[in-house]
Motif scaffolding. Sequence first.
Motif, PDB file in Angstrom:
ATOM      1  N   TRP A  12       0.809  -1.227   0.000  1.00 25.83           N
ATOM      2  CA  TRP A  12       0.000   0.000   0.000  1.00 25.83           C
ATOM      3  C   TRP A  12       0.840   1.274   0.000  1.00 25.83           C
ATOM      4  CZ3 TRP A  12      -5.020  -0.254   3.456  1.00 25.83           C
ATOM      5  CH2 TRP A  12      -5.933  -1.119   2.841  1.00 25.83           C
ATOM      6  N   LYS A  13       2.111   1.152   0.296  1.00 25.60           N
ATOM      7  CA  LYS A  13       2.988   2.336   0.367  1.00 25.60           C
ATOM      8  C   LYS A  13       2.382   3.384   1.318  1.00 25.60           C
ATOM      9  CE  LYS A  13       4.567   1.162  -4.223  1.00 25.60           C
ATOM     10  NZ  LYS A  13       5.145   1.576  -5.486  1.00 25.60           N
ATOM     11  N   MET A  14       2.413   4.674   0.957  1.00 26.66           N
ATOM     12  CA  MET A  14       1.869   5.706   1.849  1.00 26.66           C
ATOM     13  C   MET A  14       0.388   5.918   1.507  1.00 26.66           C
ATOM     14  SD  MET A  14       3.586   9.365   2.816  1.00 26.66           S
ATOM     15  CE  MET A  14       2.968  10.355   1.469  1.00 26.66           C
ATOM     16  N   SER A 102      12.726  -0.274  -3.847  1.00 23.87           N
ATOM     17  CA  SER A 102      13.528   0.736  -4.551  1.00 23.87           C
ATOM     18  C   SER A 102      13.214   2.152  -4.058  1.00 23.87           C
ATOM     19  CB  SER A 102      13.331   0.630  -6.060  1.00 23.87           C
ATOM     20  OG  SER A 102      11.978   0.789  -6.383  1.00 23.87           O
ATOM     21  N   GLU A 103      11.976   2.360  -3.596  1.00 25.76           N
ATOM     22  CA  GLU A 103      11.635   3.695  -3.072  1.00 25.76           C
ATOM     23  C   GLU A 103      12.398   3.978  -1.777  1.00 25.76           C
ATOM     24  OE1 GLU A 103       7.399   3.130  -3.188  1.00 25.76           O
ATOM     25  OE2 GLU A 103       7.460   3.243  -5.372  1.00 25.76           O
ATOM     26  N   ASN A 104      12.679   2.930  -0.998  1.00 31.01           N
ATOM     27  CA  ASN A 104      13.483   3.099   0.215  1.00 31.01           C
ATOM     28  C   ASN A 104      14.976   3.188  -0.127  1.00 31.01           C
ATOM     29  OD1 ASN A 104      11.203   0.757   1.575  1.00 31.01           O
ATOM     30  ND2 ASN A 104      11.188   2.951   1.948  1.00 31.01           N
ATOM     31  N   TYR A 169      11.384  -9.469  -7.626  1.00 33.01           N
ATOM     32  CA  TYR A 169      12.084  -8.760  -8.702  1.00 33.01           C
ATOM     33  C   TYR A 169      11.186  -7.642  -9.223  1.00 33.01           C
ATOM     34  CZ  TYR A 169      13.810  -7.725 -13.369  1.00 33.01           C
ATOM     35  OH  TYR A 169      14.228  -7.053 -14.496  1.00 33.01           O
ATOM     36  N   GLU A 170      11.621  -6.414  -9.007  1.00 34.84           N
ATOM     37  CA  GLU A 170      10.847  -5.250  -9.431  1.00 34.84           C
ATOM     38  C   GLU A 170      11.730  -4.314 -10.256  1.00 34.84           C
ATOM     39  OE1 GLU A 170       7.283  -4.455  -6.731  1.00 34.84           O
ATOM     40  OE2 GLU A 170       8.977  -3.487  -5.779  1.00 34.84           O
ATOM     41  N   PRO A 171      11.682  -4.431 -11.579  1.00 35.57           N
ATOM     42  CA  PRO A 171      12.458  -3.483 -12.398  1.00 35.57           C
ATOM     43  C   PRO A 171      11.987  -2.062 -12.063  1.00 35.57           C
ATOM     44  CG  PRO A 171      11.346  -5.157 -13.757  1.00 35.57           C
ATOM     45  CD  PRO A 171      10.813  -5.302 -12.376  1.00 35.57           C
ATOM     46  N   SER A 174       9.670  -0.204 -14.261  1.00 33.46           N
ATOM     47  CA  SER A 174       8.313  -0.729 -14.433  1.00 33.46           C
ATOM     48  C   SER A 174       7.372  -0.308 -13.304  1.00 33.46           C
ATOM     49  CB  SER A 174       8.375  -2.253 -14.520  1.00 33.46           C
ATOM     50  OG  SER A 174       7.084  -2.770 -14.673  1.00 33.46           O
ATOM     51  N   ILE A 175       7.948   0.122 -12.180  1.00 30.94           N
ATOM     52  CA  ILE A 175       7.117   0.472 -11.016  1.00 30.94           C
ATOM     53  C   ILE A 175       6.304   1.737 -11.300  1.00 30.94           C
ATOM     54  CG2 ILE A 175       7.152   1.197  -8.592  1.00 30.94           C
ATOM     55  CD1 ILE A 175       9.613  -0.591  -8.209  1.00 30.94           C
ATOM     56  N   GLY A 176       4.998   1.580 -11.236  1.00 26.67           N
ATOM     57  CA  GLY A 176       4.086   2.710 -11.408  1.00 26.67           C
ATOM     58  C   GLY A 176       4.078   3.334 -12.788  1.00 26.67           C
ATOM     59  N   SER A 177       4.754   2.708 -13.754  1.00 28.60           N
ATOM     60  CA  SER A 177       4.903   3.340 -15.074  1.00 28.60           C
ATOM     61  C   SER A 177       3.983   2.750 -16.143  1.00 28.60           C
ATOM     62  CB  SER A 177       6.353   3.173 -15.555  1.00 28.60           C
ATOM     63  OG  SER A 177       6.605   1.793 -15.791  1.00 28.60           O
ATOM     64  N   GLY A 213       5.783  -4.603 -10.467  1.00 26.70           N
ATOM     65  CA  GLY A 213       5.946  -3.487 -11.399  1.00 26.70           C
ATOM     66  C   GLY A 213       4.756  -3.448 -12.337  1.00 26.70           C
ATOM     67  N   SER A 214       3.845  -2.494 -12.089  1.00 24.55           N
ATOM     68  CA  SER A 214       2.676  -2.291 -12.950  1.00 24.55           C
ATOM     69  C   SER A 214       1.817  -3.532 -13.148  1.00 24.55           C
ATOM     70  CB  SER A 214       3.116  -1.739 -14.307  1.00 24.55           C
ATOM     71  OG  SER A 214       3.711  -0.466 -14.149  1.00 24.55           O
ATOM     72  N   VAL A 215       1.723  -4.344 -12.102  1.00 21.99           N
ATOM     73  CA  VAL A 215       0.808  -5.491 -12.184  1.00 21.99           C
ATOM     74  C   VAL A 215      -0.614  -4.973 -11.939  1.00 21.99           C
ATOM     75  CG1 VAL A 215       0.121  -7.690 -11.147  1.00 21.99           C
ATOM     76  CG2 VAL A 215       2.553  -7.135 -11.382  1.00 21.99           C
ATOM     77  N   ASP A 216      -1.500  -5.237 -12.882  1.00 17.82           N
ATOM     78  CA  ASP A 216      -2.914  -4.898 -12.697  1.00 17.82           C
ATOM     79  C   ASP A 216      -3.772  -5.954 -13.381  1.00 17.82           C
ATOM     80  OD1 ASP A 216      -2.970  -4.308 -15.436  1.00 17.82           O
ATOM     81  OD2 ASP A 216      -2.717  -2.156 -15.112  1.00 17.82           O
ATOM     82  N   LEU A 233       4.094  -8.753  -6.493  1.00 18.02           N
ATOM     83  CA  LEU A 233       4.069  -7.645  -5.539  1.00 18.02           C
ATOM     84  C   LEU A 233       3.353  -6.498  -6.244  1.00 18.02           C
ATOM     85  CD1 LEU A 233       4.860  -6.450  -2.839  1.00 18.02           C
ATOM     86  CD2 LEU A 233       7.159  -6.082  -3.674  1.00 18.02           C
ATOM     87  N   ILE A 234       2.237  -6.104  -5.680  1.00 12.40           N
ATOM     88  CA  ILE A 234       1.331  -5.198  -6.386  1.00 12.40           C
ATOM     89  C   ILE A 234       1.193  -3.890  -5.610  1.00 12.40           C
ATOM     90  CG2 ILE A 234      -1.047  -4.964  -7.256  1.00 12.40           C
ATOM     91  CD1 ILE A 234      -0.977  -8.236  -6.915  1.00 12.40           C
ATOM     92  N   GLY A 235       1.520  -2.788  -6.248  1.00 11.77           N
ATOM     93  CA  GLY A 235       1.437  -1.487  -5.594  1.00 11.77           C
ATOM     94  C   GLY A 235       0.082  -0.840  -5.842  1.00 11.77           C
ATOM     95  N   GLY A 236       0.039   0.068  -6.801  1.00  7.91           N
ATOM     96  CA  GLY A 236      -1.156   0.851  -7.107  1.00  7.91           C
ATOM     97  C   GLY A 236      -2.461   0.062  -7.114  1.00  7.91           C
ATOM     98  N   ALA A 237      -2.460  -1.085  -7.766  1.00  2.00           N
ATOM     99  CA  ALA A 237      -3.702  -1.849  -7.941  1.00  2.00           C
ATOM    100  C   ALA A 237      -4.132  -2.600  -6.679  1.00  2.00           C
ATOM    101  CB  ALA A 237      -3.552  -2.824  -9.110  1.00  2.00           C
TER     102      ALA A 237
HETATM  103  P1  PGA Z   1       3.129  -0.727  -8.859  1.00  2.02           P
HETATM  104  O1  PGA Z   1       4.184  -0.828  -7.652  1.00  2.02           O
HETATM  105  O2  PGA Z   1       2.339  -2.019  -8.863  1.00  2.02           O
HETATM  106  O3  PGA Z   1       2.297   0.453  -8.538  1.00  2.02           O
HETATM  107  O4  PGA Z   1       3.930  -0.578 -10.117  1.00  2.02           O
HETATM  108  C1  PGA Z   1       4.826  -2.014  -7.329  1.00  2.02           C
HETATM  109  C2  PGA Z   1       5.728  -1.807  -6.144  1.00  2.02           C
HETATM  110  O5  PGA Z   1       6.346  -0.725  -6.030  1.00  2.02           O
HETATM  111  O6  PGA Z   1       5.882  -2.704  -5.313  1.00  2.02           O
END
Ligand code: PGA
Length: 253
Positions: A12-14, A102-104, A169-171, A174-177, A213-216, A233-237
Amino acid sequence: MASGIRYFVGNWKMFGISSSYKILENVNKFFKRDKKNKKKYKIIIAPPFTLLQDFYKRFKNKDINISAQNCYHKDNFGAFTGNISPFMIKQIGIKYIIIGHSENRIDGDTNKIIREKIIVALKNNLKIILCIGENKKEKKLRKTLKVLKNQISQVIKKRDDFKNITIAYEPIWSIGSGILPSTIELQKNIIILKKFLKHKYRLNYNPKLLYGGSVDKNSIKNFRSISELDGFLIGGASKSSKNFIDIIKNFYK
Ligand code: PGA
């Protein structure tokens, strides 16, 4: 091949306030009803620190697992203003922790700090999801595998209990892009990394490897055919129950 059940991990990040538990209630309801596939996967959600204790209590007897997103690299208690140790996370009852996102890393987490986090997290019996990933420039220079192997070797030592470590593995590009690696490229990297891990850490089982990385709900279809992947590993979605559930539905379609 994937080593068993698959993992759908939401980072969920922030994001999130106390009422956000409703998102997880919906996901939990879906899981309970998913008779056909529920034995094949596990759901782990990583909310921010402010929600960890409440979410742990709410979901402890349910099917969703709660993870921390990070920790400080020193254990127990200490004069480290604003920080939270693996010991404090463990005391809540939490079993999972993401380390090395990678954000950390951008915020200052060096390999040395990540190594220290791994030591104290393992000491507290936390199950680690260690993020690795190359940036755009490294990819362009064809250094991806070199970078990934180095990120692993610098922070995991042979004496570590690898059973408590999952690699994500998170290129970075690809994260959020919305930009994805090709299925062939990703599969190749996953196979090579698994071989590398088995050999380097002398594992007699298949290590777990996730992709992020951009999994939706749409992109998940590209990954269905990669049998070597142990999950995502799913961020935004992961911040909407509908999106998160659709990812799982589309994966098993
Ligand atoms: P994303 O983020 O699914 O929004 O690209 C993945 C993550 O940063 O773990």
